[in-house]
Design a protein around this motif. Structure first.
Motif, PDB file in Angstrom:
ATOM      1  N   LEU A 299      41.391  20.856  44.540  1.00  9.25           N
ATOM      2  CA  LEU A 299      41.864  20.289  43.225  1.00  9.25           C
ATOM      3  C   LEU A 299      40.510  20.252  42.041  1.00  9.25           C
ATOM      4  CD1 LEU A 299      44.870  17.870  43.986  1.00  9.25           C
ATOM      5  CD2 LEU A 299      44.899  20.402  43.615  1.00  9.25           C
ATOM      6  N   LEU A 300      39.488  19.384  42.650  1.00  9.82           N
ATOM      7  CA  LEU A 300      38.535  19.315  41.643  1.00  9.82           C
ATOM      8  C   LEU A 300      37.781  20.464  41.502  1.00  9.82           C
ATOM      9  CD1 LEU A 300      37.078  15.993  43.243  1.00  9.82           C
ATOM     10  CD2 LEU A 300      38.274  16.303  41.129  1.00  9.82           C
ATOM     11  N   ALA A 301      37.698  21.308  42.561  1.00  5.73           N
ATOM     12  CA  ALA A 301      36.996  22.617  42.353  1.00  5.73           C
ATOM     13  C   ALA A 301      37.418  23.408  41.269  1.00  5.73           C
ATOM     14  CB  ALA A 301      36.610  23.456  43.538  1.00  5.73           C
ATOM     15  N   LEU A 302      38.961  23.649  41.296  1.00  8.61           N
ATOM     16  CA  LEU A 302      39.433  24.421  40.406  1.00  8.61           C
ATOM     17  C   LEU A 302      39.731  23.841  39.084  1.00  8.61           C
ATOM     18  CD1 LEU A 302      42.722  25.469  42.695  1.00  8.61           C
ATOM     19  CD2 LEU A 302      40.616  26.885  42.011  1.00  8.61           C
ATOM     20  N   SER A 303      39.632  22.586  38.915  1.00 10.45           N
ATOM     21  CA  SER A 303      39.477  21.723  37.856  1.00 10.45           C
ATOM     22  C   SER A 303      38.319  22.329  37.110  1.00 10.45           C
ATOM     23  CB  SER A 303      39.980  20.334  37.940  1.00 10.45           C
ATOM     24  OG  SER A 303      41.193  19.890  38.465  1.00 10.45           O
ATOM     25  N   LEU A 304      37.188  21.969  37.747  1.00  5.98           N
ATOM     26  CA  LEU A 304      36.054  22.213  37.036  1.00  5.98           C
ATOM     27  C   LEU A 304      36.002  23.529  36.762  1.00  5.98           C
ATOM     28  CD1 LEU A 304      33.292  20.182  39.398  1.00  5.98           C
ATOM     29  CD2 LEU A 304      33.937  19.739  36.987  1.00  5.98           C
ATOM     30  N   GLY A 305      36.306  24.548  37.673  1.00  4.49           N
ATOM     31  CA  GLY A 305      36.195  26.200  37.302  1.00  4.49           C
ATOM     32  C   GLY A 305      36.939  26.431  35.888  1.00  4.49           C
ATOM     33  N   TYR A 306      38.130  25.688  35.906  1.00  5.86           N
ATOM     34  CA  TYR A 306      39.119  25.873  34.579  1.00  5.86           C
ATOM     35  C   TYR A 306      38.358  25.270  33.306  1.00  5.86           C
ATOM     36  CZ  TYR A 306      43.415  26.381  31.910  1.00  5.86           C
ATOM     37  OH  TYR A 306      44.174  26.830  30.948  1.00  5.86           O
ATOM     38  N   LEU A 307      37.735  24.500  33.593  1.00  2.00           N
ATOM     39  CA  LEU A 307      36.602  23.850  32.236  1.00  2.00           C
ATOM     40  C   LEU A 307      35.683  24.826  31.810  1.00  2.00           C
ATOM     41  CD1 LEU A 307      35.936  20.139  33.266  1.00  2.00           C
ATOM     42  CD2 LEU A 307      37.404  20.985  31.399  1.00  2.00           C
ATOM     43  N   VAL A 308      35.292  25.561  32.583  1.00  5.73           N
ATOM     44  CA  VAL A 308      34.227  26.640  32.171  1.00  5.73           C
ATOM     45  C   VAL A 308      35.071  27.783  31.536  1.00  5.73           C
ATOM     46  CG1 VAL A 308      32.423  28.222  32.863  1.00  5.73           C
ATOM     47  CG2 VAL A 308      32.512  26.168  34.077  1.00  5.73           C
ATOM     48  N   ASP A 309      36.126  28.361  32.383  1.00  9.31           N
ATOM     49  CA  ASP A 309      36.899  29.619  31.791  1.00  9.31           C
ATOM     50  C   ASP A 309      38.031  29.752  32.877  1.00  9.31           C
ATOM     51  OD1 ASP A 309      37.282  32.719  31.695  1.00  9.31           O
ATOM     52  OD2 ASP A 309      36.808  31.970  29.841  1.00  9.31           O
ATOM     53  N   PRO A 310      39.272  30.124  32.585  1.00  8.51           N
ATOM     54  CA  PRO A 310      40.102  30.573  33.590  1.00  8.51           C
ATOM     55  C   PRO A 310      39.777  31.387  34.600  1.00  8.51           C
ATOM     56  CG  PRO A 310      41.121  30.253  31.388  1.00  8.51           C
ATOM     57  CD  PRO A 310      39.706  30.096  31.227  1.00  8.51           C
ATOM     58  N   SER A 311      39.028  32.401  34.081  1.00  6.52           N
ATOM     59  CA  SER A 311      38.399  33.347  35.099  1.00  6.52           C
ATOM     60  C   SER A 311      37.519  32.785  36.092  1.00  6.52           C
ATOM     61  CB  SER A 311      37.832  34.694  34.322  1.00  6.52           C
ATOM     62  OG  SER A 311      36.555  34.246  33.736  1.00  6.52           O
ATOM     63  N   VAL A 312      36.765  31.942  35.709  1.00 12.53           N
ATOM     64  CA  VAL A 312      35.892  31.110  36.777  1.00 12.53           C
ATOM     65  C   VAL A 312      36.807  30.468  37.661  1.00 12.53           C
ATOM     66  CG1 VAL A 312      33.930  29.405  37.017  1.00 12.53           C
ATOM     67  CG2 VAL A 312      33.955  31.224  35.167  1.00 12.53           C
ATOM     68  N   ALA A 313      37.977  29.672  37.227  1.00 14.88           N
ATOM     69  CA  ALA A 313      38.676  29.141  38.218  1.00 14.88           C
ATOM     70  C   ALA A 313      39.391  30.260  39.180  1.00 14.88           C
ATOM     71  CB  ALA A 313      39.712  28.429  37.344  1.00 14.88           C
ATOM     72  N   LEU A 314      39.750  31.420  38.567  1.00 15.44           N
ATOM     73  CA  LEU A 314      40.409  32.407  39.329  1.00 15.44           C
ATOM     74  C   LEU A 314      39.310  32.793  40.452  1.00 15.44           C
ATOM     75  CD1 LEU A 314      42.760  34.188  40.161  1.00 15.44           C
ATOM     76  CD2 LEU A 314      42.115  35.879  38.416  1.00 15.44           C
ATOM     77  N   LEU A 315      38.231  32.920  40.111  1.00 16.72           N
ATOM     78  CA  LEU A 315      36.902  33.539  41.019  1.00 16.72           C
ATOM     79  C   LEU A 315      36.693  32.402  42.109  1.00 16.72           C
ATOM     80  CD1 LEU A 315      34.606  35.206  38.561  1.00 16.72           C
ATOM     81  CD2 LEU A 315      35.689  36.269  40.493  1.00 16.72           C
ATOM     82  N   THR A 316      36.799  30.903  41.535  1.00 17.44           N
ATOM     83  CA  THR A 316      36.593  30.168  42.689  1.00 17.44           C
ATOM     84  C   THR A 316      37.535  30.177  43.701  1.00 17.44           C
ATOM     85  OG1 THR A 316      35.459  28.445  40.717  1.00 17.44           O
ATOM     86  CG2 THR A 316      36.278  27.443  42.704  1.00 17.44           C
ATOM     87  N   LEU A 317      38.936  30.108  43.237  1.00 21.62           N
ATOM     88  CA  LEU A 317      40.049  30.314  43.968  1.00 21.62           C
ATOM     89  C   LEU A 317      39.911  31.675  44.897  1.00 21.62           C
ATOM     90  CD1 LEU A 317      42.892  29.230  44.945  1.00 21.62           C
ATOM     91  CD2 LEU A 317      43.884  30.537  43.080  1.00 21.62           C
ATOM     92  N   THR A 318      39.448  32.466  44.334  1.00 20.67           N
ATOM     93  CA  THR A 318      39.160  33.752  45.253  1.00 20.67           C
ATOM     94  C   THR A 318      38.231  33.540  46.411  1.00 20.67           C
ATOM     95  OG1 THR A 318      39.677  35.382  43.597  1.00 20.67           O
ATOM     96  CG2 THR A 318      38.509  36.015  45.417  1.00 20.67           C
ATOM     97  N   TYR A 319      36.877  32.871  45.773  1.00 25.45           N
ATOM     98  CA  TYR A 319      36.199  32.359  47.083  1.00 25.45           C
ATOM     99  C   TYR A 319      36.702  31.470  48.093  1.00 25.45           C
ATOM    100  CZ  TYR A 319      32.099  30.040  49.024  1.00 25.45           C
ATOM    101  OH  TYR A 319      31.323  29.393  49.783  1.00 25.45           O
ATOM    102  N   MET A 320      37.388  30.372  47.812  1.00 31.43           N
ATOM    103  CA  MET A 320      37.944  29.684  48.687  1.00 31.43           C
ATOM    104  C   MET A 320      38.920  30.400  49.677  1.00 31.43           C
ATOM    105  SD  MET A 320      38.468  25.890  46.841  1.00 31.43           S
ATOM    106  CE  MET A 320      39.344  26.497  45.489  1.00 31.43           C
ATOM    107  N   ALA A 321      39.858  31.351  48.988  1.00 27.11           N
ATOM    108  CA  ALA A 321      40.654  31.954  49.823  1.00 27.11           C
ATOM    109  C   ALA A 321      39.970  32.971  50.778  1.00 27.11           C
ATOM    110  CB  ALA A 321      41.769  32.903  49.025  1.00 27.11           C
ATOM    111  N   GLY A 322      38.917  33.622  50.188  1.00 23.08           N
ATOM    112  CA  GLY A 322      38.132  34.639  51.189  1.00 23.08           C
ATOM    113  C   GLY A 322      37.672  33.846  52.431  1.00 23.08           C
ATOM    114  N   SER A 323      36.956  32.395  51.993  1.00 20.55           N
ATOM    115  CA  SER A 323      36.459  31.821  53.125  1.00 20.55           C
ATOM    116  C   SER A 323      37.421  31.178  54.079  1.00 20.55           C
ATOM    117  CB  SER A 323      35.847  30.453  52.311  1.00 20.55           C
ATOM    118  OG  SER A 323      34.586  30.908  51.410  1.00 20.55           O
ATOM    119  N   LEU A 324      38.511  31.016  53.559  1.00 17.64           N
ATOM    120  CA  LEU A 324      39.777  30.457  54.535  1.00 17.64           C
ATOM    121  C   LEU A 324      40.036  31.792  55.408  1.00 17.64           C
ATOM    122  CD1 LEU A 324      41.455  28.160  55.529  1.00 17.64           C
ATOM    123  CD2 LEU A 324      43.101  28.842  53.756  1.00 17.64           C
ATOM    124  N   SER A 325      40.229  33.027  54.697  1.00 20.34           N
ATOM    125  CA  SER A 325      40.584  34.112  55.412  1.00 20.34           C
ATOM    126  C   SER A 325      39.415  34.330  56.533  1.00 20.34           C
ATOM    127  CB  SER A 325      40.567  35.301  54.512  1.00 20.34           C
ATOM    128  OG  SER A 325      41.664  35.105  53.746  1.00 20.34           O
TER     129      SER A 325
END
Length: 492
Positions: A299-325
């Motif tokens: 939750l903290l990671a996505l919040s920080l990413g969104y502060l920068v830009d929604p696209s950064v939050a999406l890339l952060t989520l993609t990174y976490m999803a890729g790492s989990l996969s």
């Protein structure tokens, strides 16, 4: 001190209160709770993560179908997969107490909410004779149900009970004597209010275990987000702050996945000569706490990413999803896991570029790909070279026969990295950034030497299992990196 399974355990001196002379009465059974008491872990969580690592779909289906029936859930999970009982972290003082009671002729019983099959297996591994009781498909042996069962078996006041949680209060209330493992202040007050003899075994966990589990030294890898900013020579305060926040988001997101990865890798880590000391694998950080920490970090990671830009939050989520996969599937697939690791590194470059508002050229991406692929090979070479026996790599798809192909791939990567670096420096986009392109091109020498050194040391088994930790302590390697960076600065 080492436990019964050969794992080092922290020695603890029990704090005794209200101790009476009749505690060793051979006629009074000693009843042990298992989860968090005899074990430094919880068998339900252990089974869940073992099952999830084995079959994600079946595990999630079992959880959803049996959410309101914990006894059925426990049965459904062990039908998918079971934890390796012989590797579970044991709380040594409790086991010593049980074995001393057995030697004194006292009956000793494990009575737990965990599944009966797991309790039987644990008793066999720990060599605790007698009858032991756990949950089955129709009975969840916890809380009031457990207390009623104990009264039925041993009568009220007819047993001494060892537990660790509020769920044990009713069982303690019917016991002759209370033995509690690390109760918090509120629970201790409730225990004292029962008016029975009490013995306290101190054994807690704290911030140091959490910090170790988050592995903050790994955040160094996320400095790659600054590479596009530095290469483009964009030095505005706004761009720097945006990349800094994006880096923090990636770091917290990475730590959340480290926690999940350790939960999925419990058995493999416990079989590993060094990873078995990680806080979750060693039982120093409870699985339930680790799960909460991971969720908070996401939750903290996505919040920080969104502060920068929604696209950064999406890339952060993609990174976490890729790492989990990667943790769930890809790490077990030979060669495919190397491509996945490479892709996760490239995602850092792309996110840094988006945060800074600069463009990443195809030549820079190509350079990043071959360098990161080489380092991924180094990681696997190190693990195979340092295996105490030439056996299959636990939790991975590699065997000793893969050493030669990995070595060839790594050396090929070194050569391609040098070529890709020269192509990048001579590219028209990059050439405009350097007043002395030939000086910049000379940086290929320390860069290639550094990669070559990493490969050679990994083959010799002289590198750390953690490449980042090795890099931070490798003076020769750091000197080569500094030399390359210095040449690029001179050329800029």
């Amino acid at each position: 001190m080492t436990g019964p399974l050969g794992f080092p355990l922290q020695a603890m001196k029990p704090t005794m209160t209200n101790r009476s002379d009749d505690l060793h009465d051979a006629n009074v059974p000693l009843v042990l709770d298992v989860d968090g008491t005899l074990l430094r872990t919880d068998l339900l969580y252990e089974t869940f993560w073992a099952a999830l690592g084995s079959d994600v779909v079946a595990t999630l289906r079992g959880v959803v179908s049996n959410w309101r029936r914990p006894e059925r859930l426990k049965q459904a999970l062990i039908e998918i997969d079971r934890p390796a009982i012989e590797l579970l972290p044991v709380r040594e003082p409790v086991l010593e107490m049980a074995r001393a009671a057995v030697q004194a002729g006292r009956p000793v019983h494990l009575v737990s909410g965990s599944n009966q099959a797991l309790i039987d297996a644990l008793a066999e591994v720990l060599e605790l004779p007698g009858d032991h009781y756990g949950s089955d498909r129709d009975r969840n042996l916890t809380d009031a149900t457990k207390a009623a069962f104990l009264v039925e078996q041993f009568q009220s006041g007819g047993y001494d009970y060892v537990g660790n949680a509020r769920a044990d209060l009713k069982s303690w209330g019917e016991a002759r004597k209370i033995i509690a493992v690390e109760p918090d202040r509120g629970l201790l007050q409730q225990i004292k209010a029962l008016g029975k003899p009490v013995e306290i075994l101190p054994d807690g966990w704290g911030a140091s275990e959490v910090v170790r589990e988050l592995r903050p030294h790994q955040w160094v890898k996320n400095l790659l987000l600054f590479v596009p900013l530095l290469i483009s020579q964009t030095f505005s305060a706004g761009a720097f702050l945006a990349v800094l926040l994006a880096t923090a988001a990636f770091s917290l997101g990475a730590s959340s996945i480290y926690v999940l990865n350790d939960l999925l890798d419990l058995e493999a880590d416990r079989r590993h000569p060094e990873k078995r000391f990680r806080p979750i694998a060693a039982g120093r950080l409870p699985i339930s706490a680790a799960m909460r920490i991971s969720l908070l970090l996401i939750l903290l990671a996505l919040s920080l990413g969104y502060l920068v830009d929604p696209s950064v939050a999406l890339l952060t989520l993609t990174y976490m999803a890729g790492s989990l996969s990667y943790s769930l599937w890809l790490k077990k697939r030979r060669w495919l896991d190397l491509l996945a690791l490479t892709g996760l590194f490239l995602l850092r470059l792309l996110t840094g570029a988006v945060a800074a508002g600069v463009i990443v050229t195809p030549h820079l991406l190509a350079l990043g790909f071959v360098v990161f692929f080489t380092l991924a090979c180094v990681k696997r070479l190190t693990a195979l070279s340092r295996m105490p026996t030439r056996a299959h790599l636990p939790g991975r798809g590699y065997a000793p026969g893969d050493l030669i192909p990995l070595e060839r791939a790594a050396y090929t990567g070194v050569g391609l990295s040098g070529a890709a670096f020269l192509v990048y420096v001579m590219d028209a986009n990059a050439a405009g950034l350097y007043s002395a392109p030939l000086v910049a091109a000379m940086a290929v020498i320390p860069a290639v030497l550094w990669l070559f050194r990493m490969v050679r040391l990994s083959i010799a088994g002289r590198e750390d299992y953690d490449p980042v930790r090795f890099l931070l302590h490798d003076r020769a390697g750091l000197a080569l990196v500094a030399a390359g960076a210095g040449l690029l600065l001179l050329a800029a």
